[in-house]
Each structure stands twice: as C-alpha cells, then as structure tokens.
Design an enzyme around this catalytic site. Structure first.
Site, PDB file in Angstrom:
ATOM      1  NE  ARG A 141      -2.359  -0.066   3.585  1.00 47.46           N
ATOM      2  CZ  ARG A 141      -2.002  -0.793   4.631  1.00 47.46           C
ATOM      3  NH1 ARG A 141      -2.188  -2.089   4.617  1.00 47.46           N
ATOM      4  NH2 ARG A 141      -1.442  -0.229   5.694  1.00 47.46           N
ATOM      5  CE1 TYR A 146       0.410  -5.807  -2.133  1.00 50.19           C
ATOM      6  CE2 TYR A 146      -0.748  -3.811  -1.490  1.00 50.19           C
ATOM      7  CZ  TYR A 146      -0.281  -5.079  -1.192  1.00 50.19           C
ATOM      8  OH  TYR A 146      -0.521  -5.616   0.050  1.00 50.19           O
ATOM      9  CE  LYS A 166      -6.624  -3.533   3.960  1.00 52.92           C
ATOM     10  NZ  LYS A 166      -7.025  -4.342   5.085  1.00 52.92           N
ATOM     11  CG  HIS A 192      -8.363  -2.821   9.275  1.00 57.35           C
ATOM     12  ND1 HIS A 192      -7.083  -2.447   9.613  1.00 57.35           N
ATOM     13  CD2 HIS A 192      -8.220  -3.863   8.427  1.00 57.35           C
ATOM     14  CE1 HIS A 192      -6.219  -3.217   8.991  1.00 57.35           C
ATOM     15  NE2 HIS A 192      -6.869  -4.088   8.275  1.00 57.35           N
ATOM     16  CB  SER A 251      -1.606  -4.693   7.680  1.00 55.06           C
ATOM     17  OG  SER A 251      -2.800  -4.240   7.101  1.00 55.06           O
ATOM     18  CB  CYS A 292      -0.805  -7.191  14.105  1.00 59.54           C
ATOM     19  SG  CYS A 292       0.359  -5.816  14.141  1.00 59.54           S
ATOM     20  CG  ASP A 326      -8.619  -7.140   6.051  1.00 59.79           C
ATOM     21  OD1 ASP A 326      -7.834  -6.799   6.953  1.00 59.79           O
ATOM     22  OD2 ASP A 326      -8.693  -6.536   4.967  1.00 59.79           O
ATOM     23  NE  ARG A 367      -0.465  -8.437   1.694  1.00 66.84           N
ATOM     24  CZ  ARG A 367      -1.168  -7.896   2.681  1.00 66.84           C
ATOM     25  NH1 ARG A 367      -2.334  -8.421   3.031  1.00 66.84           N
ATOM     26  NH2 ARG A 367      -0.702  -6.869   3.342  1.00 66.84           N
TER      27      ARG A 367
END
Length: 601
Positions: A86, A216, A225, A245, A267, A269, A294, A385
């Site tokens: 991002r 991406y 997002k 989130h 993100s 974590c 998410d 990813r």
C-alpha cells in the site's frame, strides 16, 4: 513477468454481459471515451469466463500456472518491484474542504484531482482491454450490502476480484435498473506502473474511486480497503452503521454456547491467524470458526451490534504462514489460490520464508531471479500475498452468508508492542474502550511502505483507512455507544510483548485461545479479574495455562504494568491527540485525564 497485457479477443458469448442500468452504461461509455481501450470486456463471473481469463493471463505472461499436483488450479503473479505494498503517501481523500478529510488523511481538492487523473487516464488504455467488473460487498441478502463496478485494464485485478468479491450477475441483479440507485464507481489503470504517476484517490461525496499507476492488490482491488473501509466508513457515518478494519470469529464452548467477537489489529499483526485459530489440546471440544479475517460491517439491531463480512475471500500475508502458525490458512491456500510475489520452486510449487520444511536448494525469487539458501535477498517479498476464496477455509462459520449479521459479544483491539501493553485487559465501559481503540499503537511492518519497527499510533487499526476526519470518526464511535443497550465488552490484547532477552514472552498462535477464553468468560459474567488503573486485568490464576510451558515470572511480566512505561505511554497519548489539532472529542480527553488520575491514586 508483465503487469500490462495487450488487448484480448474473447470467444463469442464471453465478455459481453452488459448490464441494463443506464447510469452504469453511460459511465462506462464516458470512461471508454477518455481511456480509449481497444475493446470492452463485460464480466459476468461465470466459470467459462474464469477459464478463458486464466488461460489468457498465462499466455500473456501475467500469471504462471503452478504444478497442479502440488497446488491445484493455482497461479503465481509477480508485481513490479517498485509496486509491492500500500502507498499511503499517494492515497488521497478528495473532499470539498481539507477539514472533512481531517488531519490523518492526505487531502486533495476534488475538481483539481479529477482534472489531473483524467489527464493521466487520457488514452491510457490504448491497445488494451477495458474490463468492467460488477460486484457486491456483503452477503447477497444483507441490508448492508453495497454494489460496486470497477473498470480496470489489468487481467490480474479481474481474477483477484473474482476471488475477493461476489462478482458478476449477482451485482447486476442487486443494482436493478433504477438509474438513481446507490453504487460505487471505481476506475483503475496500470498506466506504466511508474511511482511518479501513482495515485489512489477517493471521492466520498461521489461514491467514487480512481486508482492509477499501481498493480498491487490493496491499491487496485477497489472493493477492499478503498470501498469497504475508506468510502465505507464515510457511508457508515452518514447512514448510522460501522465499517471497521476487523476480523470476525465465532467461538463455541463444548456445551454449545456460542459467541462472536470482532478484533482490530493493524496489518501483519496476526489477524488471519487469530480468525482461523486452532485451540490447543487443553481446549478439546471448543470450536473457532471464521466469519471474516479483515473487514467487519456492523449495524445496530435490538440495541446490539451485528456484523457481516463484506468480502468473499482472504488476501493474506504469506511469509510466516505455516502448519505451525496457521494450519487452516495452509489448507485454505492449498488450491484455487492466486499468489503474488512468492518464490517459485523448480517443481512448480511455491515457497516463502517460514513455510514448513527446509528451504529449496534452488528457486526463482519474487523478482524472477535465481535464489539459493545462500542468497542475501529473501526468496519471497515480506509483503507477498495470497488471494483465496473463503469457501476454502475448513473452519468457515455456517452463518457467514447471514444477511442480518452475527451478534457481537466482544470487541478486541491489539497491536504489536514489545513492551508497556499487557497480554490482555478489559475496558471499564464503552467510552473507555473507545479511548483504548483511539490510542492503540503498533510497531510498523512491511504491509505499508516506510520504516519498519517504529511505534505508530493507529486508532482502531483505521489510520490508513478512515475516509473522513478522524475526530468525527471518534465521535461516531461514541454516538454508536449511546444507541447500544447491550454493548459488546471491549478488550485490548498484545501477543508480542518481549522479555529482557528480546524473546517473545507469550507463545501466541493457538495458545491465544487461553486469552480468548478469559474474555468470553467475562462476557458471560465471570468476576475473574482485578481492577487496575488501565482496566480489568486477569490475575495469574484467572488464565487457564494448564499444559503450557511458561513460568510464573513470564506470566507476571506479561500481565504487569510498569508505571514508568505507562507515564511515557500517557505522554504519547497526549502528543498524539495534540498532533490531531483539536479534533479529539472532549469525552476522550477526559478519559486520558481519568487514566492519569488513576495512576496517581
């Protein structure tokens, strides 16, 4: 590998699923006139369309087909090395005034931004196919569900959106023919994948997104997002719901009592790991199920919060994913998965750092270069990813398509902190919980560009995703609390605390069930806690640690509150609130004063 594919020539009957809503047709025509594509491909979400696009993407060197015996029906994509995460610095909220975007967002004036972006899009799709992707976010019968259309010149985006959203005819049907119906307009073009021409721009008042110059996932899957959080949070405030989130998981006791919890972690974590947690042997008979990993959209019904997962798949970080850390994720990505920026083994399988087993003697790394265990570079990018359908998840919750959502018993906030924050504690009430969320912080990871390992305040894990003024966002949380007669309990967790030797004190992964069990007990009225200045803490014997190889000293350290560290933490809260320039609600400033006073008692 290529990001950019030339125009494609689909067979008859593929790519011609035009909707009948005139507003959509007019908009597509306007974008086509601007971008001047070779042709327009109208997606319908069918299996035949998927087969054709996968074959085409392999032929155009956008995807590499993996070994069908090792990873059935799965593919690898390599993005441009300048385009792997991002880009918050190039992400803009475009509102009439800077105040509406607030102090935590990059603001850009809408008129000027449209002019700039239209200039970049002019002729940008010459020689390429323009794909039109209809999709919905949310279960097909949910009142919260939103319709979106994304235009893109990337076949990788189309194939990813097939996984991550409910795509095709279901969206066209949901929208219907009313030209005034609400739907999100998303335009994406790769341009030439140049960081100097990379912008992800949101126009909340217009329910519109334009993204250029990136390939991406988080920048170009405009459902994720961009719509689900940045535009979604704006719509949620306006319409009286919440776009957060957060993962959503179900936890069921051996006696059949079931609770649902949501959890906000920044993100990388451990959101996906927690959402698919496998309880340790000690908790035999307990079941954890995944509603989402998410994003949670929540509405109030009968004085209680109910949540749906707007997504249809998982877009997770691969490195570190293994049968030890997350067996259910490994099973989920074992087939029908689209990998980005992992290593390719000589036998056509994929590899990444942290995967089970020894590293391969030779592989091709995420940049397309030869790699061996002696190489200095990592084989997989740290933010590589997977995109995989949620249907692949062996512990998918049976209520995942329930339109009204699942009832939420607890909200969990947590970040990656090596000190200060205890393993777990509970807020005294809703407003105190909002303060915990508003001041939460995490040490940065590779999920966003920039320095790694710095402590960054990330309110509700929404810092990069709140689509309007963060002060108004905090106020929205406080207002939601006033409307709840049966509010969820709010907790804070930290799986990442370290001892003096620099090693993690808590084993994490499946053993996080021990912490979750204490939280569920509290939701059911257990008094197993002690009051502290920061909230309700479990005592040493309140956590079920049977069968866990951990000493009392480590547990005491995990649950300990160091007053000096907390004085620094309080100062950091004050500095953060000041940095927001006067937008923080008085209720939260009073919460900080109360916390400081409790430490003096």
């Amino acid at each position: 590998m290529k990001d950019i594919a030339p125009a494609i020539s689909p067979p008859n009957g593929v790519g011609d699923a035009k909707p009948t809503n005139q507003a959509v047709l007019d908009w597509v025509q306007d974008v086509a006139k601007l971008a001047q594509p070779e042709n327009i491909f109208w997606c319908d979400g069918s299996e035949g369309e998927k087969d054709f696009l996968l074959e085409q993407a392999s032929r155009d060197d956008v995807l590499i087909k993996l070994n069908d015996k090792k990873v059935p029906r799965s593919y690898l994509h390599r993005s441009n090395p300048n385009d792997v995460a991002r880009v918050e610095q190039f992400t803009f909220i475009c509102t009439p005034t800077k105040e509406e975007a607030g102090p935590t967002n990059n603001w850009s004036e809408p008129g000027e931004t449209y002019t700039k972006l239209h200039g970049l899009l002019k002729g940008a799709m010459r020689g390429r196919t323009m794909f039109v992707i209809p999709y919905i976010m949310g279960p097909r019968d949910s009142p919260l569900t939103k319709v979106g259309f994304e235009i893109t010149d990337s076949i990788y985006v189309v194939l990813s959106m097939r996984i991550m959203t409910r795509m095709g005819a279901v969206a066209v049907k949901r929208l219907g023919n009313d030209p005034a119906a609400e739907w999100n307009r998303g335009v994406h073009s790769l341009l030439d994948v140049d960081p100097a021409r990379r912008f992800i721009c949101h126009f909340p008042q217009d329910n519109a997104i334009i993204s250029v110059g990136s390939g991406y996932g988080g920048n170009v899957l405009l459902s994720k997002k961009c719509l689900a959080l940045r535009i979604g949070s704006y719509l949620a405030r306006k319409q009286g719901w919440m776009a957060e989130h957060m993962l959503i998981l179900g936890v069921e006791s051996p006696e059949g009592r079931k609770h649902y919890v949501v959890a906000a972690f920044p993100s990388a974590c451990g959101k996906t790991n927690f959402a698919m947690l496998i309880p340790p042997q000690r908790f035999k008979g307990w079941k954890i199920t995944t509603v989402g990993d998410d994003i949670a959209w929540m509405q109030i019904r009968n004085g209680r919060l109910y949540a749906v997962n707007p997504e249809n798949g998982y877009f997770g970080v691969v490195p570190g994913t293994s049968y030890k850390s997350n067996p259910n994720a490994m099973k989920s990505i074992a087939h029908d998965t689209l990998y980005t920026n992992v290593a390719l083994m000589d036998d056509g399988d994929v590899w990444w750092e942290g995967k089970n087993g020894a590293p391969p003697a030779h592989a091709v790394d995420w940049r397309g270069n030869d790699w061996t265990p002696d190489s200095k570079e990592k084989a997989a990018h740290p933010n590589s990813r997977f995109a995989t359908p949620m249907r692949n998840n062996p512990v998918l919750d049976p209520e995942v398509e329930r339109g009204e959502g699942v009832p939420i018993s607890a909200i969990i906030f947590g970040g990656r902190r090596s000190d200060t924050m205890p393993l777990v504690f509970q807020a005294f009430d809703w407003n105190h919980g909002v303060y915990l969320g508003a001041t939460m912080a995490s040490e940065t990871t590779a999920a966003a560009t920039g320095a790694v390992g710095q402590v960054r305040r990330d309110p509700m894990a929404m810092l990069p995703f709140c689509g309007y003024n963060i002060g108004d966002y905090f106020r929205h949380w406080l207002e939601i609390g006033k409307r709840l007669t049966n509010p969820p309990l709010i907790f804070n967790v930290n799986w990442f605390r370290k001892g003096a030797d620099g090693k993690f004190l808590w084993p994490g992964f499946g053993d996080n069930m021990r912490v979750l069990k204490w939280m569920i007990d509290r939701c059911e009225g257990s008094e197993a806690a002690v009051q502290s200045p920061i909230g309700w803490l479990p005592r040493l014997h309140d956590l079920d640690l049977a069968g866990l190889d951990i000493d009392h000293k480590s547990v005491a350290e995990l649950l300990g509150i160091d007053h000096e560290e907390w004085q620094k933490e309080l100062d950091a809260h004050g500095t953060f609130f000041q940095s927001l320039g006067g937008v923080v609600p008085q209720d939260l400033l009073r919460q900080r004063e109360g916390l400081a006073a409790r430490f003096k008692e």
